[in-house]
Structures are given as structure tokens and as C-alpha cells.
Write a protein that holds these residues in place. Structure first.
Motif: not given
Length: 441
Positions: A6, A10, A19, A35-37, A48, A52, A59, A78-79
Motif C-alpha cells: 500500500t 500511495l 506515509l 498504513v498511516k497517511a 487517497v 482506496a 480507511i 487498510d489506511i
């Protein structure tokens, strides 16, 4: 593997420093992500979400994290979309008394800025230093001053929102007299981020009052009928308190050193009006009640402690005792019964209970602390009390593991099919904050 793939994809949208893989296996309040955005613009948020949504990913949305323990049955999406870098004031028009701001801006930061212009946002969320304006709007949060201020729905006049497919829409406007079409703002306010990511909020402001005071009226005998009679006299009068918040003895003792039921009555106006209203309270005071008048500085100290007493979902570790916080809505004066009956939990479940409720708006907050199983029992009993009174109970804060046992939202409302239909239409792939809202929406 999921996180690395991911992140790699991204990187076509965000820089590498925007990220990160979430290092912890779990968070005590859930609502996390692999995953941290950290988007820094609305265009990046849109990209984003579109990515997704197109790839079947989920998210979770994060502001200051104070409401992380509010709803959600998925430990990780996931995010994890963090708005902590999406901050700042877009437009402030002092003459029109309006403010447009990015959703990740901390609430206290806004109030500090506005105070220089002798204005403020008429909301009073808990943990204002950490709470973001977007989080306050997404949860429709309000505090004791709801009596005079109203809720988030009353303060918002316009929104910009990104749908799960990346489309940006605008609802309302940037002027107070905006009356054209449906009030779409209300669709997103309080929807827990399940319909879209609110990126910009336009709020109507109010001037800072010339004078403020806090009157504390304590009732040593704990006679709730006496409190009810006194409250009715105040509410039926011509005075206009900003708060009429009743504290149970445990909370009153913690905040004021007075171990009795205590009524916190706030006034905000020109000085002559504030003094007149203080005198009115003194003149109708029951003979065995005690009264203390606090200055603005003393009132500020009281309210700062008050707003920081509520459990905070931004904590990375659980406290020694399990904490739950409930929002209970009833007819105004039924708050007295809610506080009285939840007081009995101390002996029923061996827990501590700190509660308060608005005798002008009917919303109570009950904080229960103790062993996990005892707290869960207290939550279930509190809901029965609320429903017996014709009201409702929502669990605003509870650890993730207990959310599996306790229904945060209670019974689905009669209009649930409408909510479900809107979610299906707007977010058919359940991309945003899945299972965060009522009925698992």
C-alpha cells in the motif's frame, strides 16, 4: 506485506515522509490502520480516497484522536488517514462573524486566534487542546454550554466534503443568511465520518462577552425535588444562563471540593446583566442551599478542569482502571433521575461514577471507572435507565475489547433504513470508517 504494498502504491500520491507503516500490532481503542497517511491538501485527501475506493481498501479517519474510543468494531483499516497536517484558517471575515477552517485544526488553536478579534466559536468540546474542529463536527459534540450555544449543527453554515470516490462537494455556504436548497450540512454532522471526509468547515461566530461568571449552588441535603423546584424557577424566569449543569457529589467534590449535588450556572453578557442575573439567583435560593460566585478567572479554571476530566481516546495506553463514558439524552428534568440512579452503581457494581447533566437541554454524561466486567455491567444498566425514561444512551468512550461486548449505539432507530440507504448510495464499498456508526454502518 499489505502495508508495504500500500505504501509503495500511495507514493504516487503522497511524499515518502507523508506515509508510515503503523508499528503497533493493536491500539487500545482500535480504529487504527496498517498504513498511516498524512495528506496536506484537499487534493491529496481526494486522491487517497479515490485510490482506496477503487482498490477495495478501507480507511479510518483520525484527527486529534480524542474520540478514538467512540464507536468502531474494526481494530484496523487498510489506511489510517490522519488530518494532523491538514490545518489552518482558510478565511476569517470579522465583520460577517464567519470563519472557514481546515478540518484538522485543533479547537483551542482556533479559539486563541479568534480571541484576538474578540470573537469565538460557540462550542465547548471536551479536551479542546487535542480535539480538532473536524472531529467535533463529525461527532456533533457539544458540552454543558449547549444550553446557551446550541450544538455543532447550530454553529456550522457550510462544509466541503470529499466523498469516498474522491469527488469534492460543497454544502451550505460562507454567509450566515444561506437558505437556498436542502440543509445538506446536517447529513454529515454527526455521521462519524462514514459518508465523507469533511475538509473545510465554515462556522458562524459570536462576540466574546464583556463579562462572565460562574455561580455554584450546592444542596447539602441532596433533595432532588428541591433542586427540581429551584431549576424550574430559573428556567421559567427572564434570565438567560449559558449553562445549568448539575454535578453529582463525586464530580463536584473532584472539581470544587464540595461533596454535594452542585448546580453550575454560567452567565455571559455585559457586566450589568451578569450582576443582575447573579442577584436573581441569590434571591430565589433555598434557605439551606449554599452559593458561591466565581469570577471569570475562577470560572475558566473550573471549566478547564471540567473539560479534561472526560476520558481521552488519544492516550496510547489504557489507564489502570477501565473507563467508559456515556451520553444520555432524556427530557430536561429527567436528568435528575439519571444522576440519582447511576449514583447507585457504586454499590451495585463496585465502580466510581462521575456524572453531570444539563437541566436546560436534557443531555447527561456519565463516566464509569472500575474493573472491565463491572464497567460493562454499569453501561448496560445505564442504557436501561435511559430507555425506561424514554431516552437513549450512547457510549462515547470505551476500550476496543469492550466494544465487542457492549452495543455502543443501542437499538437501531426507527429511521435506520434511511441511514443505511444513504450509506449504501454514498459509500457502496464501505470504504470510510466501516462499522463506526449506528447499526454497523
Amino acid at each position: 506485506m499489505i502495508a508495504s504494498e500500500t505504501i509503495s502504491e500511495l507514493k504516487t500520491i503522497l511524499r515518502e515522509d507523508q506515509l508510515s507503516a503503523y508499528e503497533k500490532d493493536s491500539h487500545p481503542f482500535g480504529n487504527s490502520g496498517h498504513v498511516k497517511a498524512y495528506p496536506e491538501s484537499e487534493e491529496e485527501i481526494s486522491a487517497v480516497l479515490k485510490y482506496a475506493n477503487s482498490n477495495g481498501l478501507t480507511i479510518n479517519i483520525l484527527g486529534g484522536g480524542t474520540k478514538r474510543g467512540f464507536g468502531g468494531l474494526n481494530e484496523k483499516a487498510d489506511i489510517l488517514l490522519s488530518l494532523e497536517r491538514f490545518t489552518g484558517i482558510v478565511e476569517h471575515t470579522p465583520g460577517d462573524m464567519t470563519l472557514t477552517v481546515k478540518a484538522g485544526t485543533p479547537f483551542k488553536e482556533l479559539q486563541d486566534y479568534l480571541s484576538k478579534h474578540h470573537q469565538k466559536i460557540s462550542l465547548d468540546p471536551f479536551w479542546p487542546e487535542r480535539s480538532t474542529i473536524g472531529g467535533v463536527i463529525a461527532t456533533n459534540e457539544s458540552g454543558p454550554k449547549r444550553l446557551g450555544y446550541g450544538s455543532a449543527r447550530d454553529a456550522v453554515i457550510g462544509l466541503r466534503t470529499v466523498y469516498p470516490d474522491g469527488k469534492v462537494i460543497r454544502s451550505g455556504g460562507r454567509v450566515v443568511k444561506n437558505v437556498a436548497g436542502y440543509d445538506m450540512n446536517k447529513l454529515f454532522i454527526g455521521s462519524m465520518g462514514t459518508l465523507g471526509v469533511v475538509t473545510e468547515i465554515t462556522l458562524k461566530l459570536r462576540p466574546l462577552p464583556k463579562s462572565e461568571s460562574l455561580v455554584l449552588v450546592s444542596f447539602p441535603k441532596g433533595n432532588l425535588e428541591q433542586i427540581r423546584t429551584f431549576t424550574v424557577k430559573v428556567l421559567d424566569s427572564m434570565i438567560e444562563p449559558v449553562t445549568m449543569e448539575l454535578l453529582n457529589p463525586a464530580l463536584s467534590d473532584k472539581l470544587t471540593g464540595i461533596n454535594f449535588y452542585t448546580l453550575a450556572i454560567s452567565f455571559e453578557d455585559v457586566e450589568s446583566s451578569v450582576r443582575y442575573q447573579e442577584n436573581f439567583i441569590k434571591n430565589i435560593l433555598p434557605s439551606d442551599a449554599n452559593l458561591t460566585v466565581n469570577s471569570k478567572e475562577e470560572a475558566d479554571f473550573f471549566w478547564n478542569r471540567f473539560y479534561q476530566n472526560s476520558p481521552n481516546g488519544s492516550a496510547e495506553e489504557l489507564p489502570a482502571e477501565t473507563e467508559a463514558c456515556l451520553k444520555i439524552g432524556t427530557v430536561n428534568l429527567n436528568v435528575l433521575d439519571v444522576l440519582k440512579e447511576t449514583e447507585l452503581f457504586k454499590d451495585m457494581f463496585n465502580v466510581t461514577v462521575e456524572s453531570h447533566g444539563g437541566l436546560g437541554h436534557g443531555l447527561s454524561q456519565v463516566i464509569i471507572r472500575g474493573a472491565a466486567k463491572d464497567v460493562a455491567s454499569g453501561v448496560k444498566e445505564a442504557r436501561e435507565i435511559a430507555e425506561k425514561a424514554g431516552g437513549y444512551a450512547l457510549v462515547k468512550h470505551i476500550p476496543f475489547e469492550l466494544r465487542k461486548e457492549v452495543n455502543v449505539w443501542g437499538k437501531n432507530p426507527s429511521y435506520f433504513s434511511l441511514l443505511q440507504g444513504i450509506k449504501t448510495k454514498v459509500d457502496p464499498h464501505k470504504t470510510l470508517n466501516p462499522n463506526r456508526f449506528v447499526g454497523g454502518i
